[in-house]
Design a protein around this motif. Sequence first.
Motif, PDB file in Angstrom:
ATOM      1  N   VAL A 147       0.772  -1.196  -0.052  1.00 38.15           N
ATOM      2  CA  VAL A 147       0.036  -0.019  -0.131  1.00 38.15           C
ATOM      3  C   VAL A 147       0.950   1.198   0.203  1.00 38.15           C
ATOM      4  CG1 VAL A 147      -1.798   1.263   1.443  1.00 38.15           C
ATOM      5  CG2 VAL A 147      -1.793  -1.003   1.249  1.00 38.15           C
ATOM      6  N   GLY A 148       1.690   1.119   0.757  1.00 35.88           N
ATOM      7  CA  GLY A 148       2.821   2.408   0.985  1.00 35.88           C
ATOM      8  C   GLY A 148       3.220   2.628  -0.164  1.00 35.88           C
ATOM      9  N   ALA A 149       3.692   1.926  -1.209  1.00 35.80           N
ATOM     10  CA  ALA A 149       4.405   2.067  -2.210  1.00 35.80           C
ATOM     11  C   ALA A 149       3.366   3.125  -3.198  1.00 35.80           C
ATOM     12  CB  ALA A 149       4.601   0.773  -3.127  1.00 35.80           C
ATOM     13  N   LEU A 150       2.182   2.850  -3.181  1.00 37.95           N
ATOM     14  CA  LEU A 150       1.532   3.865  -3.905  1.00 37.95           C
ATOM     15  C   LEU A 150       1.337   5.185  -3.445  1.00 37.95           C
ATOM     16  CD1 LEU A 150      -1.446   1.280  -4.486  1.00 37.95           C
ATOM     17  CD2 LEU A 150       0.144   1.847  -6.062  1.00 37.95           C
ATOM     18  N   LEU A 151       1.925   5.511  -2.286  1.00 35.43           N
ATOM     19  CA  LEU A 151       1.587   6.988  -1.669  1.00 35.43           C
ATOM     20  C   LEU A 151       2.527   7.945  -2.430  1.00 35.43           C
ATOM     21  CD1 LEU A 151       2.071   6.520   2.273  1.00 35.43           C
ATOM     22  CD2 LEU A 151      -0.014   6.502   0.794  1.00 35.43           C
ATOM     23  N   SER A 152       3.428   7.309  -3.340  1.00 29.84           N
ATOM     24  CA  SER A 152       4.275   8.539  -4.180  1.00 29.84           C
ATOM     25  C   SER A 152       3.376   9.047  -5.003  1.00 29.84           C
ATOM     26  CB  SER A 152       5.449   7.536  -4.809  1.00 29.84           C
ATOM     27  OG  SER A 152       5.042   6.417  -5.323  1.00 29.84           O
ATOM     28  N   LEU A 153       2.252   8.506  -5.430  1.00 28.75           N
ATOM     29  CA  LEU A 153       1.376   8.785  -6.429  1.00 28.75           C
ATOM     30  C   LEU A 153       0.295   9.967  -5.905  1.00 28.75           C
ATOM     31  CD1 LEU A 153       0.221   5.282  -7.838  1.00 28.75           C
ATOM     32  CD2 LEU A 153       1.918   6.679  -8.815  1.00 28.75           C
ATOM     33  N   VAL A 154       0.307  10.124  -4.545  1.00 24.60           N
ATOM     34  CA  VAL A 154      -0.564  11.133  -3.783  1.00 24.60           C
ATOM     35  C   VAL A 154       0.104  12.484  -3.470  1.00 24.60           C
ATOM     36  CG1 VAL A 154      -2.284  11.333  -2.010  1.00 24.60           C
ATOM     37  CG2 VAL A 154      -1.754   9.017  -2.833  1.00 24.60           C
ATOM     38  N   ASP A 155      -0.529  13.387  -3.744  1.00 24.84           N
ATOM     39  CA  ASP A 155      -0.150  14.793  -3.364  1.00 24.84           C
ATOM     40  C   ASP A 155      -0.573  14.880  -1.538  1.00 24.84           C
ATOM     41  OD1 ASP A 155       0.275  17.414  -2.603  1.00 24.84           O
ATOM     42  OD2 ASP A 155      -0.964  18.325  -4.114  1.00 24.84           O
ATOM     43  N   LEU A 156       0.208  14.346  -1.014  1.00 21.89           N
ATOM     44  CA  LEU A 156      -0.244  14.487   0.428  1.00 21.89           C
ATOM     45  C   LEU A 156      -0.261  15.902   1.129  1.00 21.89           C
ATOM     46  CD1 LEU A 156       2.724  11.917   1.624  1.00 21.89           C
ATOM     47  CD2 LEU A 156       0.228  11.261   1.109  1.00 21.89           C
ATOM     48  N   GLU A 157      -0.063  16.787   0.670  1.00 23.75           N
ATOM     49  CA  GLU A 157      -0.445  17.972   1.165  1.00 23.75           C
ATOM     50  C   GLU A 157      -2.009  18.537   0.837  1.00 23.75           C
ATOM     51  OE1 GLU A 157       2.055  20.287   2.739  1.00 23.75           O
ATOM     52  OE2 GLU A 157       3.336  18.563   2.608  1.00 23.75           O
ATOM     53  N   ARG A 158      -2.401  18.032  -0.238  1.00 20.11           N
ATOM     54  CA  ARG A 158      -4.003  18.314  -0.816  1.00 20.11           C
ATOM     55  C   ARG A 158      -4.783  17.107  -0.751  1.00 20.11           C
ATOM     56  NH1 ARG A 158      -0.716  21.187  -2.894  1.00 20.11           N
ATOM     57  NH2 ARG A 158      -0.366  23.554  -2.620  1.00 20.11           N
ATOM     58  N   GLU A 159      -4.227  16.249  -1.210  1.00 20.72           N
ATOM     59  CA  GLU A 159      -5.377  14.915  -1.589  1.00 20.72           C
ATOM     60  C   GLU A 159      -5.495  14.039  -0.493  1.00 20.72           C
ATOM     61  OE1 GLU A 159      -4.995  14.044  -6.133  1.00 20.72           O
ATOM     62  OE2 GLU A 159      -3.139  13.502  -5.113  1.00 20.72           O
ATOM     63  N   SER A 160      -6.959  13.277  -0.793  1.00 17.75           N
ATOM     64  CA  SER A 160      -7.288  12.334   0.349  1.00 17.75           C
ATOM     65  C   SER A 160      -6.427  11.228  -0.173  1.00 17.75           C
ATOM     66  CB  SER A 160      -8.586  12.160   0.173  1.00 17.75           C
ATOM     67  OG  SER A 160      -9.251  10.816   0.756  1.00 17.75           O
ATOM     68  N   ILE A 161      -5.629  10.522   1.060  1.00 17.59           N
ATOM     69  CA  ILE A 161      -5.278   9.145   0.523  1.00 17.59           C
ATOM     70  C   ILE A 161      -5.955   8.106   0.232  1.00 17.59           C
ATOM     71  CG2 ILE A 161      -3.867   7.302   1.602  1.00 17.59           C
ATOM     72  CD1 ILE A 161      -2.056   9.432   3.073  1.00 17.59           C
ATOM     73  N   CYS A 162      -7.025   7.974   1.160  1.00 18.71           N
ATOM     74  CA  CYS A 162      -8.098   7.009   0.654  1.00 18.71           C
ATOM     75  C   CYS A 162      -8.844   7.242  -0.477  1.00 18.71           C
ATOM     76  CB  CYS A 162      -9.240   7.422   2.051  1.00 18.71           C
ATOM     77  SG  CYS A 162     -10.741   6.249   1.699  1.00 18.71           S
ATOM     78  N   GLU A 163      -9.059   8.484  -0.794  1.00 15.70           N
ATOM     79  CA  GLU A 163      -9.846   8.343  -2.237  1.00 15.70           C
ATOM     80  C   GLU A 163      -8.886   8.146  -3.410  1.00 15.70           C
ATOM     81  OE1 GLU A 163     -11.310  12.456  -2.405  1.00 15.70           O
ATOM     82  OE2 GLU A 163     -12.885  12.035  -0.917  1.00 15.70           O
ATOM     83  N   ARG A 164      -7.586   8.589  -3.245  1.00 18.51           N
ATOM     84  CA  ARG A 164      -6.531   8.097  -4.318  1.00 18.51           C
ATOM     85  C   ARG A 164      -6.366   6.764  -4.387  1.00 18.51           C
ATOM     86  NH1 ARG A 164      -5.033  10.007  -8.636  1.00 18.51           N
ATOM     87  NH2 ARG A 164      -2.866  10.451  -8.392  1.00 18.51           N
ATOM     88  N   LEU A 165      -5.813   6.265  -3.437  1.00 17.99           N
ATOM     89  CA  LEU A 165      -5.742   4.824  -3.472  1.00 17.99           C
ATOM     90  C   LEU A 165      -6.970   3.900  -3.936  1.00 17.99           C
ATOM     91  CD1 LEU A 165      -3.900   4.156  -0.061  1.00 17.99           C
ATOM     92  CD2 LEU A 165      -3.051   4.564  -2.298  1.00 17.99           C
ATOM     93  N   GLU A 166      -8.314   4.391  -3.635  1.00 18.77           N
ATOM     94  CA  GLU A 166      -9.307   3.561  -4.383  1.00 18.77           C
ATOM     95  C   GLU A 166      -9.359   3.474  -5.703  1.00 18.77           C
ATOM     96  OE1 GLU A 166     -12.924   4.938  -2.597  1.00 18.77           O
ATOM     97  OE2 GLU A 166     -12.621   3.959  -0.654  1.00 18.77           O
ATOM     98  N   GLU A 167      -8.531   4.942  -6.259  1.00 16.35           N
ATOM     99  CA  GLU A 167      -8.257   4.665  -7.744  1.00 16.35           C
ATOM    100  C   GLU A 167      -7.580   3.559  -8.349  1.00 16.35           C
ATOM    101  OE1 GLU A 167      -7.441   8.613  -9.001  1.00 16.35           O
ATOM    102  OE2 GLU A 167      -9.144   9.319  -7.649  1.00 16.35           O
ATOM    103  N   HIS A 168      -6.491   3.014  -7.254  1.00 16.79           N
ATOM    104  CA  HIS A 168      -5.706   2.064  -7.738  1.00 16.79           C
ATOM    105  C   HIS A 168      -6.192   1.007  -6.966  1.00 16.79           C
ATOM    106  CE1 HIS A 168      -3.428   5.887  -8.628  1.00 16.79           C
ATOM    107  NE2 HIS A 168      -2.861   5.165  -9.333  1.00 16.79           N
ATOM    108  N   GLY A 169      -7.329   0.547  -6.851  1.00 21.94           N
ATOM    109  CA  GLY A 169      -7.825  -0.656  -6.590  1.00 21.94           C
ATOM    110  C   GLY A 169      -7.648  -0.984  -4.921  1.00 21.94           C
ATOM    111  N   ILE A 170      -7.231  -0.229  -4.170  1.00 22.04           N
ATOM    112  CA  ILE A 170      -7.086  -0.200  -2.790  1.00 22.04           C
ATOM    113  C   ILE A 170      -8.467   0.320  -2.051  1.00 22.04           C
ATOM    114  CG2 ILE A 170      -5.914   0.079  -0.579  1.00 22.04           C
ATOM    115  CD1 ILE A 170      -4.125  -1.341  -2.473  1.00 22.04           C
TER     116      ILE A 170
END
Lengths: 253, 253
Positions: free
Chosen positions: A150-173
């Motif tokens: 899961v953590g490997a996908l964090l690099s895809l997320v703008d942690l300052e602004r985006e929702s981790i939960c929402e972005r990860l769902e787009e990647h099947g998590i």
Amino acid sequence: MTDQGDALYLDVAVRLRKAIADGVFPPGSRLPSEHVLAQEYGVSRNTVRRAMEVLREDGLMASQQGARRTVLALPRLQSFGELRSFSRWARSIGEVPSGRVDVLERRPADLAQAHALGLRPGDPVVYLVRVRLLTGVPVMIERTAYPERVGALLSLVDLERESICERLEEHGIAFAHAEHTIDAAGADAEDARLLEIPAGTALLRERRRSTDHQGRPLEWSQDRYVGDAVAFTIRNSVAASPLVRDRPPVTGK
Amino acid sequence: MTDQGDALYLDVAVRLRKAIADGVFPPGSRLPSEHVLAQEYGVSRNTVRRAMEVLREDGLMASQQGARRTVLALPRLQSFGELRSFSRWARSIGEVPSGRVDVLERRPADLAQAHALGLRPGDPVVYLVRVRLLTGVPVMIERTAYPERVGALLSLVDLERESICERLEEHGIAFAHAEHTIDAAGADAEDARLLEIPAGTALLRERRRSTDHQGRPLEWSQDRYVGDAVAFTIRNSVAASPLVRDRPPVTGK
DNA sequence: AAGTGGTCTAGACCACAAC
DNA sequence: TTGTGGTCTAGACCACTTG
């Protein structure tokens, strides 16, 4: 979450909710019978009951066998039928959510993290410390450990602004379940620095373990909220969940 | 609470819960299909589904359209599907609950109490302050306002030992719903004295408004728990969640 | 393509509330 | 006594997962 955005009973629930909001069924009044509502909406009685279940979970009405249902309170602005993320919650109350990353690194799991994530101590996890802000004001510290996949996908997320939960769902998590433990703790030196408050201030502490549909751990987090900025609200009813019996009923049937 | 002690779906739920506890369906495994279980238990598929709903609310299993249900975890010792009374909760974890009455008097309602109980400020309420102890150790302060018709019955209760909630139910007062708001606060001087802790210690604060089946207010309480003695646990799923994050109510402290 | 869970219907009976 | 909510059945179709 899966889909069912067009389920009939959800339509009925929305229409009932709106009728209550519009004062058609004021608080304290009794709803029409399920039979009547079924005819009114052109659905079966079971579908009306399924819709009622949704409203009951939201604390909008009460039921009692033999009597018509009672409208309990004015409806909420939105449905609480799902587990929300900080970002979603913030937006729903009209605030602007943001985040400030303090730590983001790969490190060995400590005992608590390993246990919660089903790993062995020392196995690598991705560790994230983030201060969450509402319209610029720090209200929460998030200390989260993710398993590597899961953590490997964090690099895809703008942690300052985006929702981790929402972005990860787009990647099947898919975050499907969570178990929360809530208590109180005083702010330590690091809490005080990050939240810009005096040390010792009372904080609401939430430990959260989230899993996907299969129960596979997705995150283990220890969050601390500033006590007077955030509160949790819980509604419950005795009817909502039957008491667990210690022994199965003896009755033949 | 109405009855339904003998509902078929509860029987099925109990048998499924036991099968999971006995390791017939270990955590992580997939349950048999609803069709198969229905035949096995000699009930309709809908009844199996109703039973599954109970287990899902307890966080025992997950479902996903198209795939068999997944067993999530070993059953817990107690279900938090409903928030129990302090007495019930204490007994369920093997502790001996007791209480020490600090204040019990009839007094005019303040603003918060009046609003919560549907009275006008100044209307009389029965006000009770109790320190709750677990096996002799103070862990919580309870500050509760009752409307007169409920408070009048308090004289029938042994406040040092009995559960108010349970005793009142014997007199036709049914606690059916509650709304809880939880945040953190520091101990003030009175808290410190009653709980025998230093002032400023982080406490978990719970505001609770309980109603009967018709939504009539039964009590309004502000409780404070010692942070490291007590914690709340909540489970939720995207499909059905009793947990809500909400904006803090207009304080007052 | 087959199997499964999610939804929906149209009946039925019972226990309870209210009149 | 009548009406209501709570429970239960036996079907049906669809969307989705899985092989």
